[in-house]
Design a protein around this motif. Structure first.
Motif, short mmCIF file in Angstrom:
data_model
loop_
_atom_site.label_atom_id
_atom_site.label_comp_id
_atom_site.label_asym_id
_atom_site.label_seq_id
_atom_site.Cartn_x
_atom_site.Cartn_y
_atom_site.Cartn_z
N ASP A 56 0.85 -1.19 0.00
CA ASP A 56 0.00 0.00 0.00
C ASP A 56 0.88 1.24 0.00
OD1 ASP A 56 -1.92 1.91 0.24
OD2 ASP A 56 -2.77 1.18 2.12
N LYS A 57 1.34 1.59 -1.19
CA LYS A 57 2.23 2.73 -1.36
C LYS A 57 2.11 3.22 -2.78
CE LYS A 57 6.03 -0.44 -2.44
NZ LYS A 57 6.22 -0.05 -3.85
N GLU A 58 2.77 4.29 -3.07
CA GLU A 58 2.74 4.82 -4.43
C GLU A 58 3.64 3.98 -5.33
OE1 GLU A 58 0.85 7.14 -5.67
OE2 GLU A 58 -0.09 7.38 -3.69
N GLY A 59 3.06 3.43 -6.35
CA GLY A 59 3.83 2.67 -7.33
C GLY A 59 4.07 1.24 -6.88
N LEU A 60 3.87 0.33 -7.80
CA LEU A 60 4.06 -1.09 -7.55
C LEU A 60 4.97 -1.63 -8.65
CD1 LEU A 60 3.17 -3.64 -5.93
CD2 LEU A 60 1.27 -3.85 -7.53
N THR A 61 6.08 -2.24 -8.27
CA THR A 61 7.01 -2.75 -9.27
C THR A 61 6.58 -4.12 -9.76
OG1 THR A 61 8.46 -3.90 -7.70
CG2 THR A 61 8.88 -1.54 -8.07
N VAL A 62 7.11 -4.53 -10.89
CA VAL A 62 6.80 -5.84 -11.44
C VAL A 62 7.27 -6.92 -10.48
CG1 VAL A 62 7.33 -7.45 -13.31
CG2 VAL A 62 6.91 -5.03 -13.83
N ARG A 65 5.03 -9.77 -8.75
CA ARG A 65 5.32 -11.18 -8.99
C ARG A 65 5.47 -11.95 -7.68
NH1 ARG A 65 11.02 -11.46 -11.02
NH2 ARG A 65 11.32 -11.18 -8.76
N ASP A 66 6.12 -11.35 -6.70
CA ASP A 66 6.44 -12.06 -5.46
C ASP A 66 5.31 -12.06 -4.44
OD1 ASP A 66 8.94 -12.50 -6.54
OD2 ASP A 66 9.88 -10.80 -5.53
N ALA A 67 4.26 -11.29 -4.66
CA ALA A 67 3.15 -11.25 -3.72
C ALA A 67 2.33 -12.53 -3.79
CB ALA A 67 2.27 -10.04 -4.02
N ASP A 68 1.49 -12.74 -2.78
CA ASP A 68 0.56 -13.87 -2.80
C ASP A 68 -0.72 -13.43 -3.52
OD1 ASP A 68 2.21 -15.61 -1.33
OD2 ASP A 68 1.57 -14.69 0.56
N ARG A 75 3.40 -16.03 -11.10
CA ARG A 75 2.88 -15.53 -9.83
C ARG A 75 2.82 -16.63 -8.76
NH1 ARG A 75 -2.76 -13.41 -11.95
NH2 ARG A 75 -2.38 -15.16 -13.38
N ASN A 76 2.79 -16.18 -7.53
CA ASN A 76 2.54 -17.09 -6.42
C ASN A 76 1.03 -17.13 -6.19
OD1 ASN A 76 5.32 -17.55 -5.87
ND2 ASN A 76 5.41 -15.60 -4.75
N ILE A 77 0.37 -18.05 -6.86
CA ILE A 77 -1.08 -18.13 -6.77
C ILE A 77 -1.45 -19.06 -5.63
CG2 ILE A 77 -3.21 -18.76 -7.95
CD1 ILE A 77 -1.81 -18.06 -10.59
N GLY A 78 -1.94 -18.46 -4.54
CA GLY A 78 -2.31 -19.25 -3.38
C GLY A 78 -3.77 -19.67 -3.37
N LEU A 79 -4.59 -18.95 -4.13
CA LEU A 79 -6.03 -19.26 -4.11
C LEU A 79 -6.64 -18.95 -5.47
CD1 LEU A 79 -8.67 -19.93 -2.54
CD2 LEU A 79 -8.81 -17.49 -1.95
N THR A 80 -7.45 -19.87 -5.94
CA THR A 80 -8.21 -19.66 -7.18
C THR A 80 -9.69 -19.86 -6.88
OG1 THR A 80 -6.37 -20.47 -8.55
CG2 THR A 80 -8.55 -20.43 -9.56
N THR A 100 -2.48 1.41 -10.08
CA THR A 100 -2.21 1.09 -11.48
C THR A 100 -1.41 -0.20 -11.57
OG1 THR A 100 -2.23 3.42 -12.08
CG2 THR A 100 -1.11 1.91 -13.60
N HIS A 101 -1.80 -1.05 -12.49
CA HIS A 101 -1.12 -2.33 -12.61
C HIS A 101 0.29 -2.14 -13.15
CE1 HIS A 101 -0.68 -6.64 -13.13
NE2 HIS A 101 -1.83 -6.79 -12.49
N PRO A 102 1.27 -2.84 -12.59
CA PRO A 102 2.65 -2.68 -13.08
C PRO A 102 2.90 -3.31 -14.44
CG PRO A 102 2.56 -4.40 -11.42
CD PRO A 102 1.20 -3.76 -11.45
N LEU A 103 1.99 -4.18 -14.89
CA LEU A 103 2.14 -4.83 -16.19
C LEU A 103 1.28 -4.13 -17.24
CD1 LEU A 103 1.99 -8.58 -15.11
CD2 LEU A 103 4.02 -7.14 -15.40
N ALA A 104 1.74 -4.18 -18.46
CA ALA A 104 0.98 -3.58 -19.57
C ALA A 104 -0.09 -4.57 -20.03
CB ALA A 104 1.92 -3.23 -20.71
N LEU A 105 -1.22 -4.54 -19.37
CA LEU A 105 -2.31 -5.45 -19.69
C LEU A 105 -3.30 -4.77 -20.63
CD1 LEU A 105 -2.98 -6.92 -16.14
CD2 LEU A 105 -1.57 -7.87 -17.97
N PRO A 106 -3.94 -5.53 -21.51
CA PRO A 106 -4.88 -4.92 -22.46
C PRO A 106 -6.13 -4.41 -21.75
CG PRO A 106 -4.98 -7.31 -22.60
CD PRO A 106 -3.81 -6.99 -21.71
#
Length: 304
Positions: free
Chosen positions: A182-188, A192-195, A220-225, A263-269
């Motif tokens: 929870d801060k300004e700007g999120l890096t790739v 990637r490393d978040a849950d 990604r570290n996908i812990g729940l779907t 804003t998402h760090p990835l260039a998503l469509p």
């Protein structure tokens, strides 16, 4: 006698002769020549086996048989005329119509609160039910008229359907307030490393986001779907997980669940959210009214 053997134009001449009693007047009223009217009367006499009209000093007088036919033929022609020329009308203020909308859980959360408030004011007798785009054969249900409109990202609705764009929306990254991210700007790398909690929204087109992330080589570290978005707000508000979600869904979740999105760090469509309706109901008054109401209140105004 079979109806397939009867030319409707002959009945028009018959009905007009009953009213005018003169061939010249009938020709003028129907835009025909006098010989054309006479020929039509000749054909009708042969078809019905009766003189129908006899020339007198007062004009063309109907025979007793013609008089017996006068009322039913006049009524039938009037009914056909009224049906073909009926001004289709839908009065929302008095209607008791029940509409069925195809949409996802995101659509229900984003559209329904405002839509129902609008209906309460403008169409208090109108009711709405929803079906999941993924739990019914949407193409068949819309063609049959069981589902009036569908809203969302629905690439399967192509031939035979009209569509109009409501808005384009981007994907964002959402998490609880006070999250380490929870801060300004999120890096790739941080992303990637978040849950992660992800949503498998098959049949809606939202799978494009997962495909895009994979194509960018992000593991990604996908812990729940989960199979739908409705629980994501609850999950994020009570965990350290993050989710990639459509922005307008995030807007609806921020306040109730004490969340934040960036804003998402990835260039998503970006994706198009459209209103769809079957071509069979393009001019149906109630359908036209509802889709216009939705567009007027939810479109972002960027559509040409």
């Amino acid at each position: 006698m079979e109806l397939k053997n009867v030319d409707l134009n002959l009945l028009l001449v018959f009905n007009q002769l009953l009213a005018e009693r003169r061939v010249s007047k009938v020709a003028e009223a129907l835009g025909l020549t006098q010989p054309g009217v006479s020929n039509a009367l000749k054909r009708l006499r042969l078809l019905l086996g009766d003189e129908l009209f006899v020339r007198t000093a007062r004009g063309m007088e109907p025979t007793p048989y013609a008089l017996r036919l006068a009322e039913p033929i006049g009524y039938a022609l009037s009914t056909i005329h009224d049906s073909l020329n009926e001004v289709a009308h839908f009065d929302p203020a008095t209607s008791k119509r029940k509409f069925t909308l195809g949409m996802t859980d995101i659509g229900e959360m984003y559209f329904l609160p405002k839509l129902m408030e609008i209906l309460r004011r403008q169409a208090p007798g109108v009711s709405v039910s929803t079906v999941r785009n993924t739990t019914v054969n949407l193409q068949d249900e819309m063609e049959a008229g069981h589902v009036d409109l569908a809203i969302g990202l629905l690439p399967q609705l192509k031939s035979g359907y009209f569509q109009r764009r409501l808005f384009r929306q981007r994907y964002v990254c959402m998490f609880r307030k006070g999250h380490p991210l929870d801060k300004e700007g999120l890096t790739v790398e941080e992303f990637r490393d978040a849950d992660h909690v992800t949503v498998v929204a098959s049949g809606t087109g939202h799978a494009i986001v997962d495909q895009s992330i994979e194509r960018l080589g992000i593991r990604r570290n996908i812990g729940l779907t989960v199979p739908h978005f409705v629980a994501v707000g609850h999950i994020l508000s009570n965990s350290a997980m993050i989710a990639t979600v459509p922005e307008r869904y995030a807007m609806a979740c921020v306040q109730p669940f004490n969340l934040r999105y960036v804003t998402h760090p990835l260039a998503l469509p970006e994706i198009n959210i459209n209103v769809f309706w079957h071509a069979k109901f393009n001019k149906e008054p109630a359908n036209k009214w509802l889709r216009s109401l939705i567009f007027d209140n939810f479109a972002d105004g960027r559509e040409a």
